[in-house]
Design an enzyme around this catalytic site. Structure first.
Site, PDB file in Angstrom:
ATOM      1  N   GLY A 152       2.264   7.046   3.236  1.00  0.00           N
ATOM      2  CA  GLY A 152       1.444   5.881   3.535  1.00  0.00           C
ATOM      3  C   GLY A 152       0.198   6.239   4.315  1.00  0.00           C
ATOM      4  O   GLY A 152      -0.798   5.513   4.300  1.00  0.00           O
ATOM      5  N   SER A 153       0.231   7.385   4.989  1.00  0.00           N
ATOM      6  CA  SER A 153      -0.894   7.758   5.839  1.00  0.00           C
ATOM      7  C   SER A 153      -2.110   8.196   5.037  1.00  0.00           C
ATOM      8  O   SER A 153      -3.229   8.124   5.513  1.00  0.00           O
ATOM      9  CB  SER A 153      -0.489   8.904   6.784  1.00  0.00           C
ATOM     10  N   GLN A 190       8.320   3.845  47.114  1.00  0.00           N
ATOM     11  CA  GLN A 190       7.087   4.395  46.524  1.00  0.00           C
ATOM     12  C   GLN A 190       7.270   4.692  45.025  1.00  0.00           C
ATOM     13  O   GLN A 190       6.341   4.495  44.227  1.00  0.00           O
ATOM     14  CB  GLN A 190       6.693   5.673  47.266  1.00  0.00           C
ATOM     15  N   GLU A 198       0.765   0.406  10.697  1.00  0.00           N
ATOM     16  CA  GLU A 198      -0.707   0.250  10.638  1.00  0.00           C
ATOM     17  C   GLU A 198      -1.423   1.563  10.930  1.00  0.00           C
ATOM     18  O   GLU A 198      -2.524   1.573  11.478  1.00  0.00           O
ATOM     19  CB  GLU A 198      -1.191  -0.824  11.616  1.00  0.00           C
ATOM     20  N   LEU A 205       0.835  -1.210   0.000  1.00  0.00           N
ATOM     21  CA  LEU A 205       0.000   0.000   0.000  1.00  0.00           C
ATOM     22  C   LEU A 205       0.869   1.259   0.000  1.00  0.00           C
ATOM     23  O   LEU A 205       0.761   2.099  -0.883  1.00  0.00           O
ATOM     24  CB  LEU A 205      -0.930  -0.021   1.225  1.00  0.00           C
ATOM     25  N   ARG A 245      15.275  -7.366  44.283  1.00  0.00           N
ATOM     26  CA  ARG A 245      16.419  -6.455  44.217  1.00  0.00           C
ATOM     27  C   ARG A 245      16.444  -5.541  45.449  1.00  0.00           C
ATOM     28  O   ARG A 245      15.472  -4.825  45.717  1.00  0.00           O
ATOM     29  CB  ARG A 245      16.318  -5.603  42.949  1.00  0.00           C
ATOM     30  N   GLN A 263      13.327   0.896  33.347  1.00  0.00           N
ATOM     31  CA  GLN A 263      13.822   1.792  34.400  1.00  0.00           C
ATOM     32  C   GLN A 263      13.930   1.038  35.727  1.00  0.00           C
ATOM     33  O   GLN A 263      14.903   1.186  36.459  1.00  0.00           O
ATOM     34  CB  GLN A 263      12.849   2.986  34.530  1.00  0.00           C
ATOM     35  N   ILE A 264      12.952   0.235  36.018  1.00  0.00           N
ATOM     36  CA  ILE A 264      12.966  -0.542  37.271  1.00  0.00           C
ATOM     37  C   ILE A 264      14.143  -1.517  37.284  1.00  0.00           C
ATOM     38  O   ILE A 264      14.770  -1.734  38.309  1.00  0.00           O
ATOM     39  CB  ILE A 264      11.613  -1.290  37.449  1.00  0.00           C
ATOM     40  N   THR A 269      -0.235   5.774  11.906  1.00  0.00           N
ATOM     41  CA  THR A 269       0.404   6.445  13.049  1.00  0.00           C
ATOM     42  C   THR A 269      -0.635   6.839  14.102  1.00  0.00           C
ATOM     43  O   THR A 269      -1.841   6.880  13.818  1.00  0.00           O
ATOM     44  CB  THR A 269       1.119   7.729  12.588  1.00  0.00           C
TER      45      THR A 269
END
Lengths: 388, 138
Positions: free
Chosen positions: A136-137, A283, A367, A130, A272, A340-341, A369
């Protein structure tokens, strides 16, 4: 909407979940970090196992010999099947088989014989053509690949971009401007064999993930009129309909990696220890985990709502766009927080996060944006349509 | 780490679709299965690992009918093409750092680069550190 799973849905989900955890995840320890295929012997063994379980090609309609699992259940399953390292783009490494592009169900009997049934049997593979370098949008305006009628054939010149799998496909569904005066009604879908003279894989386009897309060129490619899929000038409607359907499981698959990432993050946060206490007592970490859960549960609700509407035969275009937008963006946030954790470990190839981080970023573009999804929703809200 | 796979012999009759068009690193071995060349298919490689390996081992008869061909097969040193008998590869997005790692590992194991990586026509190997990584069971 009733969110309660039926007994049958729960059974299928439990089976798929067990399969992913016990069969797929252990194999990944010995695969390349960016692998998207299993070793051939494992692939064969797992496909045979799935067929034995009666769960191969679950989306295939009953009239074509499949189990005809409904779209709500398939949406739930998309979330389950992607819960492993390669899961976003290679759910279960294809062990559950893939259903043919929905467009093919709309083909003539001859087209079904030549393309649909071989795809169902796994003998042929298709690609979707396509998007073009011009965009493509907005396919209605950006398709410049031109088809000119010449007797019983069409002569096609132009090219396509971002065609995953075109290099190994046997044929493609290619959208061509056959009448430049008619806007979106001037676009026609053709079934194009990849060994047609004039069809060339110009290059493989490497992207964020280890798999790639392609750039194709068509030079005086002669395609018989009988290769038109649907009606002449009906290509845009065909593409639009299929894209809206595909957005729902596409969205839901993003949640699968988010679920797995969250599981790993919770486990890590509990074990950890920093400054004398587990991360889970902090927290800052608790809030990240809770925000993940909110992101996942709200997105899941929206995806299932879109699927339920599609199943009831109601309009679902707005909801499928919302699901695509929400799920892809929520999954990106969840993966980011889980990385990040995990700290340094989150970036290492030892863990799946860096792969998911790269791959899920693509989902906000593929598919349609996020911005295009908003355009689709705004049109419905305002009851306006742009373009001809 | 080195590529953890067995050597594959080149089969001109296989479908090109069995080789990935993805980015990654590869090792080439001679008839005695000695690794003689380590390189990569990077982001600018026109057909990924598939293209690089076909450029080394050569296109089979009938390939002129394929819908693709490597535009620069001459970029592979002729010596590599002449002596290549076996290959193995790893699909990875981190092809450059893995290339350096694989070369470093080889260099630690054998105190030299693979023979054909030392050719003037081969891609210039980056500066390699010493990590005392000697492989087990090389």
């Amino acid at each position: 909407m009733d969110m309660q799973r039926t007994e049958e849905q729960q059974l299928i989900i439990d089976t798929v979940r067990k399969f992913i955890r016990e069969e797929i995840r252990p194999l990944e320890a010995d695969l390349d970090p960016d692998a998207y295929e299993l070793n051939p012997e494992d692939d064969e063994r797992l496909r045979a196992m799935v067929k034995e379980m009666g769960m191969y090609q679950m989306g295939l309609p009953v009239e074509y010999g499949g189990p005809g699992v409904d779209i709500v259940t398939r949406t739930m399953l998309a979330e389950e099947m992607s819960q492993h390292r390669a899961g976003l783009y290679a759910p279960a490494y294809g062990a559950f088989g893939s259903s043919p592009p929905e467009h093919l169900y709309k083909g003539t009997d001859e087209q079904k014989e030549k393309y649909l049934y071989p795809v169902i049997r796994g003998e042929k593979h298709a690609f979707f053509g396509l998007s073009e370098p011009s965009g493509g949008s907005d396919p209605a305006r950006s398709i410049r690949t031109r088809g000119v009628r010449d007797g019983d054939s069409w002569v096609i010149n132009g090219g396509k971009l971002w065609n995953s799998g075109a290099d190994t496909a046997d044929f493609g569904i290619v959208y061509v401007r056959t009448d430049p005066t008619k806007g979106r009604q001037g676009i026609t879908a053709f079934l194009v064999d990849t060994d047609t003279p004039g069809f060339r894989v110009q290059r493989l386009v490497q992207v964020l993930r280890s798999h790639y897309t392609t750039e194709l060129s068509f030079t005086d490619m002669r395609i018989p009129h009988s290769q038109i899929l649907g009606e002449e000038g009906g290509g845009f409607a065909l593409a639009n309909d299929t894209l809206a359907h595909n957005r729902i499981p596409y969205a839901s698959a993003c949640l699968g990696i988010a679920v797995y990432a969250q599981e790993l993050a919770i486990e890590w946060a509990k074990q950890r220890v920093t400054f004398g206490e587990p991360l889970a007592n902090r927290q800052a970490i608790q809030w990240m985990l809770v925000d993940n859960e909110i992101d996942m549960r709200t997105s899941r609700w929206i995806a299932l709502d879109a699927a339920a509407r599609a199943q009831r035969g109601e309009s679902f275009r707005f909801e499928s766009s919302m699901a695509k937008l929400l799920c892809t963006e929520a999954a990106g946030r969840v993966i980011d927080r889980c990385m990040q954790i995990h700290g340094g470990l989150g970036m290492a190839k030892d863990m799946p996060f860096e792969r998911w981080y790269r791959e899920v970023r693509i989902r906000r573009i593929g598919e349609g944006t996020s911005e295009i999804q908003r355009v689709v929703m705004a049109r419905d809200l305002l009851n306006v349509r742009s373009g001809s | 780490m080195r590529i953890r796979k067995d050597w594959s012999s080149w089969d001109p009759g296989m479908s090109f679709k069995t080789l990935p068009g993805a980015m990654g690193i590869y090792e080439i071995a001679d008839e005695q299965k000695n690794c003689i060349y380590i390189s990569y298919a990077g982001g600018a490689s026109p057909y990924g690992l598939r293209g690089e390996l076909y450029a080394i081992f050569g296109m089979p008869a009938g390939a002129d009918k394929w819908n693709w061909s490597h535009p620069h097969p001459e970029s592979i040193p002729a010596e590599v093409k002449q002596r290549a008998k076996y290959y193995r590869y790893e699909v990875t997005h981190n092809y450059y750092s893995r290339w350096i790692e694989d070369l470093t590992r080889f260099s630690e194991d054998y105190e030299t680069l693979p023979e054909l990586n030392k050719l003037a026509t081969a891609p210039r190997a980056p500066h390699l550190g010493r990590y005392h990584w000697k492989s087990e069971g090389i």
